[in-house]
Write an enzyme that holds these catalytic residues in place. Sequence first.
Site, PDB file in Angstrom:
ATOM      1  N   LYS A  22       0.845  -1.210   0.000  1.00  0.00           N
ATOM      2  CA  LYS A  22       0.000   0.000   0.000  1.00  0.00           C
ATOM      3  C   LYS A  22       0.878   1.256   0.000  1.00  0.00           C
ATOM      4  O   LYS A  22       0.655   2.185  -0.765  1.00  0.00           O
ATOM      5  CB  LYS A  22      -0.888  -0.005   1.265  1.00  0.00           C
ATOM      6  CG  LYS A  22      -1.549   1.334   1.570  1.00  0.00           C
ATOM      7  CD  LYS A  22      -2.429   1.257   2.787  1.00  0.00           C
ATOM      8  CE  LYS A  22      -1.727   1.530   4.094  1.00  0.00           C
ATOM      9  NZ  LYS A  22      -1.358   2.946   4.345  1.00  0.00           N
ATOM     10  N   ASN A  23       1.882   1.256   0.871  1.00  0.00           N
ATOM     11  CA  ASN A  23       2.684   2.476   1.036  1.00  0.00           C
ATOM     12  C   ASN A  23       3.649   2.723  -0.124  1.00  0.00           C
ATOM     13  O   ASN A  23       4.223   3.810  -0.227  1.00  0.00           O
ATOM     14  CB  ASN A  23       3.465   2.428   2.353  1.00  0.00           C
ATOM     15  CG  ASN A  23       2.554   2.676   3.546  1.00  0.00           C
ATOM     16  OD1 ASN A  23       1.371   2.966   3.373  1.00  0.00           O
ATOM     17  ND2 ASN A  23       3.090   2.549   4.755  1.00  0.00           N
ATOM     18  N   CYS A 116      -4.339  12.994  12.840  1.00  0.00           N
ATOM     19  CA  CYS A 116      -5.065  11.735  12.770  1.00  0.00           C
ATOM     20  C   CYS A 116      -4.859  11.032  14.097  1.00  0.00           C
ATOM     21  O   CYS A 116      -4.195  11.557  14.984  1.00  0.00           O
ATOM     22  CB  CYS A 116      -4.600  10.886  11.604  1.00  0.00           C
ATOM     23  SG  CYS A 116      -2.976  10.224  11.832  1.00  0.00           S
ATOM     24  N   ARG A 121       0.957  14.902  13.019  1.00  0.00           N
ATOM     25  CA  ARG A 121       1.469  14.720  11.658  1.00  0.00           C
ATOM     26  C   ARG A 121       1.491  16.022  10.846  1.00  0.00           C
ATOM     27  O   ARG A 121       0.752  16.168   9.869  1.00  0.00           O
ATOM     28  CB  ARG A 121       0.685  13.620  10.948  1.00  0.00           C
ATOM     29  CG  ARG A 121       0.671  12.330  11.733  1.00  0.00           C
ATOM     30  CD  ARG A 121      -0.024  11.219  11.023  1.00  0.00           C
ATOM     31  NE  ARG A 121       0.825  10.562  10.025  1.00  0.00           N
ATOM     32  CZ  ARG A 121       0.465   9.456   9.383  1.00  0.00           C
ATOM     33  NH1 ARG A 121      -0.698   8.914   9.622  1.00  0.00           N
ATOM     34  NH2 ARG A 121       1.259   8.903   8.511  1.00  0.00           N
ATOM     35  N   ASP A 305       5.137   0.873  12.055  1.00  0.00           N
ATOM     36  CA  ASP A 305       3.912   0.226  11.580  1.00  0.00           C
ATOM     37  C   ASP A 305       3.781  -1.220  12.069  1.00  0.00           C
ATOM     38  O   ASP A 305       2.761  -1.862  11.808  1.00  0.00           O
ATOM     39  CB  ASP A 305       3.849   0.265  10.040  1.00  0.00           C
ATOM     40  CG  ASP A 305       3.476   1.647   9.526  1.00  0.00           C
ATOM     41  OD1 ASP A 305       3.115   2.517  10.331  1.00  0.00           O
ATOM     42  OD2 ASP A 305       3.548   1.852   8.289  1.00  0.00           O
ATOM     43  N   ARG A 397      -8.488  -0.764   5.345  1.00  0.00           N
ATOM     44  CA  ARG A 397      -7.755   0.291   4.635  1.00  0.00           C
ATOM     45  C   ARG A 397      -6.365  -0.185   4.223  1.00  0.00           C
ATOM     46  O   ARG A 397      -5.777   0.355   3.290  1.00  0.00           O
ATOM     47  CB  ARG A 397      -7.559   1.498   5.560  1.00  0.00           C
ATOM     48  CG  ARG A 397      -8.709   2.479   5.579  1.00  0.00           C
ATOM     49  CD  ARG A 397      -8.304   3.695   6.400  1.00  0.00           C
ATOM     50  NE  ARG A 397      -6.914   4.026   6.143  1.00  0.00           N
ATOM     51  CZ  ARG A 397      -6.006   4.324   7.072  1.00  0.00           C
ATOM     52  NH1 ARG A 397      -6.344   4.364   8.343  1.00  0.00           N
ATOM     53  NH2 ARG A 397      -4.772   4.629   6.753  1.00  0.00           N
TER      54      ARG A 397
HETATM   55  C1  UD1 Z   1       4.680   6.928   6.192  1.00  0.00           C
HETATM   56  C2  UD1 Z   1       3.771   5.715   6.065  1.00  0.00           C
HETATM   57  C3  UD1 Z   1       3.249   5.305   7.448  1.00  0.00           C
HETATM   58  C4  UD1 Z   1       4.423   5.107   8.403  1.00  0.00           C
HETATM   59  C5  UD1 Z   1       5.350   6.328   8.419  1.00  0.00           C
HETATM   60  C6  UD1 Z   1       6.608   6.110   9.256  1.00  0.00           C
HETATM   61  C7  UD1 Z   1       2.784   6.000   3.878  1.00  0.00           C
HETATM   62  C8  UD1 Z   1       1.567   6.284   3.063  1.00  0.00           C
HETATM   63  N1  UD1 Z   1       2.652   6.051   5.208  1.00  0.00           N
HETATM   64  O1  UD1 Z   1       3.874   7.992   6.709  1.00  0.00           O
HETATM   65  O2  UD1 Z   1       2.529   4.079   7.295  1.00  0.00           O
HETATM   66  O3  UD1 Z   1       3.917   4.886   9.711  1.00  0.00           O
HETATM   67  O4  UD1 Z   1       5.765   6.647   7.076  1.00  0.00           O
HETATM   68  O5  UD1 Z   1       7.305   4.993   8.802  1.00  0.00           O
HETATM   69  O6  UD1 Z   1       3.829   5.694   3.353  1.00  0.00           O
HETATM   70  N2  UD1 Z   1       6.715  14.772  10.448  1.00  0.00           N
HETATM   71  C9  UD1 Z   1       6.834  16.103  10.764  1.00  0.00           C
HETATM   72  N3  UD1 Z   1       6.747  17.031   9.752  1.00  0.00           N
HETATM   73  C10 UD1 Z   1       6.552  16.661   8.442  1.00  0.00           C
HETATM   74  C11 UD1 Z   1       6.440  15.285   8.132  1.00  0.00           C
HETATM   75  C12 UD1 Z   1       6.529  14.354   9.158  1.00  0.00           C
HETATM   76  O7  UD1 Z   1       7.005  16.472  11.918  1.00  0.00           O
HETATM   77  O8  UD1 Z   1       6.488  17.540   7.577  1.00  0.00           O
HETATM   78  C13 UD1 Z   1       6.771  13.784  11.539  1.00  0.00           C
HETATM   79  C14 UD1 Z   1       5.459  13.005  11.669  1.00  0.00           C
HETATM   80  O9  UD1 Z   1       4.512  13.740  12.428  1.00  0.00           O
HETATM   81  C15 UD1 Z   1       5.914  11.747  12.335  1.00  0.00           C
HETATM   82  C16 UD1 Z   1       7.300  11.519  11.738  1.00  0.00           C
HETATM   83  O10 UD1 Z   1       7.719  12.786  11.209  1.00  0.00           O
HETATM   84  O11 UD1 Z   1       6.010  11.952  13.719  1.00  0.00           O
HETATM   85  C17 UD1 Z   1       7.343  10.491  10.647  1.00  0.00           C
HETATM   86  O12 UD1 Z   1       6.443  10.834   9.635  1.00  0.00           O
HETATM   87  P1  UD1 Z   1       6.670  10.438   8.107  1.00  0.00           P
HETATM   88  O13 UD1 Z   1       7.918   9.648   7.956  1.00  0.00           O
HETATM   89  O14 UD1 Z   1       6.516  11.661   7.289  1.00  0.00           O
HETATM   90  O15 UD1 Z   1       5.416   9.476   7.859  1.00  0.00           O
HETATM   91  P2  UD1 Z   1       4.401   9.497   6.665  1.00  0.00           P
HETATM   92  O16 UD1 Z   1       5.126   9.705   5.379  1.00  0.00           O
HETATM   93  O17 UD1 Z   1       3.257  10.362   6.978  1.00  0.00           O
END
Ligand code: UD1
Length: 415
Positions: A22-23, A116, A121, A305, A397
């Site tokens: 999915k990711n 969420c 996030r 995850d 999902r």
């Molecule tokens: C992706 C995965 C999700 C997984 C996560 C971490 C997808 C669709 N989802 O989510 O399943 O749990 O990686 O492996 O691929 N953060 C900030 N600012 C930002 C972006 C992120 O502070 O601009 C923080 C987030 O709040 C979180 C951490 O960084 O605490 C990691 O987030 P991130 O690696 O961006 O996860 P996602 O890409 O949202």
Amino acid sequence: MNSLTLKGGRPLKGQVKISGSKNATLPIMAASLMSSGEVILSGVPELEDINVMSDALRILGAKVKREADILIIDSANVSAVEIPEHISRKMRASNLVMGALLGRFKHARVAYPGGCAIGIRPMDLHLKGFRNLGYELIEEYGFMEGNGHSTIGKEILLDFPSVGATENIIMAAALTPGVTIIRNAAREPEIVDMQNFLNRMGAKIRGAGLDTICIEGVDRLGGVEHGVIPDRIEAGTFMVAAAISRGDIYIENIVLEHILPLIAKLKEMGLEILLCSSGIRVVGNNNNYRPADIKTMPYPGFPTDMQAQMMALLSTVRGTSIVVETIFENRFMHVQELRRMGADIKTEGKIAIIKGKNSLEGTNVEATDLRAGAALILAALFADGETRIAKIEHINRGYEKIHQKLLGLGADIIS
Ligand code: UD1
């Protein structure tokens, strides 16, 4: 409300085939917007999140067609650049179209995804990356709006190796003139898959899977056929299913390297794991597991995850285990539900202390998010009596045909 009722105590046995990731599929679908040709993706799982991304692409003017596990995306006539709130709110990953639209049209307007269940996030790292690339960013009326004029590649150092920010910046940079270097990039396998996909369309990207990624902007991207990598988190969840049910499962369609952090942890706990030519066999034993300490980390560390699923397993292993969640600030929602089943877990901030026991009891619980829901299914496989898990739409999902796959392994699903 959708629910799943399971009776525990039956060891799962047999063979299960892991679906496409999915990711990996979601960012690749977003990146399809950058192509002026036809994109044919295979191994695409049938999941609600994929439907939401398909809707997002259609809103922008793309044609999206599914035939079994094949998704055909034609973005030739895409002209819209706005993702409305009702799509953004449904799925955070819809923000990934922003990088693709900025790359292709130098303009994008995407409703802010908001928080969420597992954390706030924010999008600051994505936006900082776009700004560094030379795009002007405005945040108002609940939208993030980006505009580019004479953009030219730059060097970007991420404060944290965010998966989504790395993907978004790669997409925006792939069609931005000049060379962009991302330092402290996320190293997840899904980013490597996206790089391979984009390169087959004509992009010039090197370094995905390492912490420095180099993107040389090109003028246009063409059509491509691409097979999505297997879902490492689904594979990990079935590995834990074998462990917690004290079963014996052969898991096929995996990339061994992607699940090494899980293999290492399960072996440390005393699981027997046999590597075969096209899969992996996980053999549970009766009650000889050892407790373990887990700290979630960016890849190749232990994946956040899989934290909830491992906590379900550790709740059934005698001794004290410690879990530290370092990625998301609110990812212990499953703890109160596991406690309802008799688990002895205490939390303090980012830390959970689990005193494992020989038994859990079936009861009514609720899936609060995708992986928390998976953890409850796993706990239910072990528990005495029946467990009714409400809100399984969260689980659907992210896990394709989970009901059928569990039945195929002999799970005692009541309804
Ligand atoms: C992706 C995965 C999700 C997984 C996560 C971490 C997808 C669709 N989802 O989510 O399943 O749990 O990686 O492996 O691929 N953060 C900030 N600012 C930002 C972006 C992120 O502070 O601009 C923080 C987030 O709040 C979180 C951490 O960084 O605490 C990691 O987030 P991130 O690696 O961006 O996860 P996602 O890409 O949202």
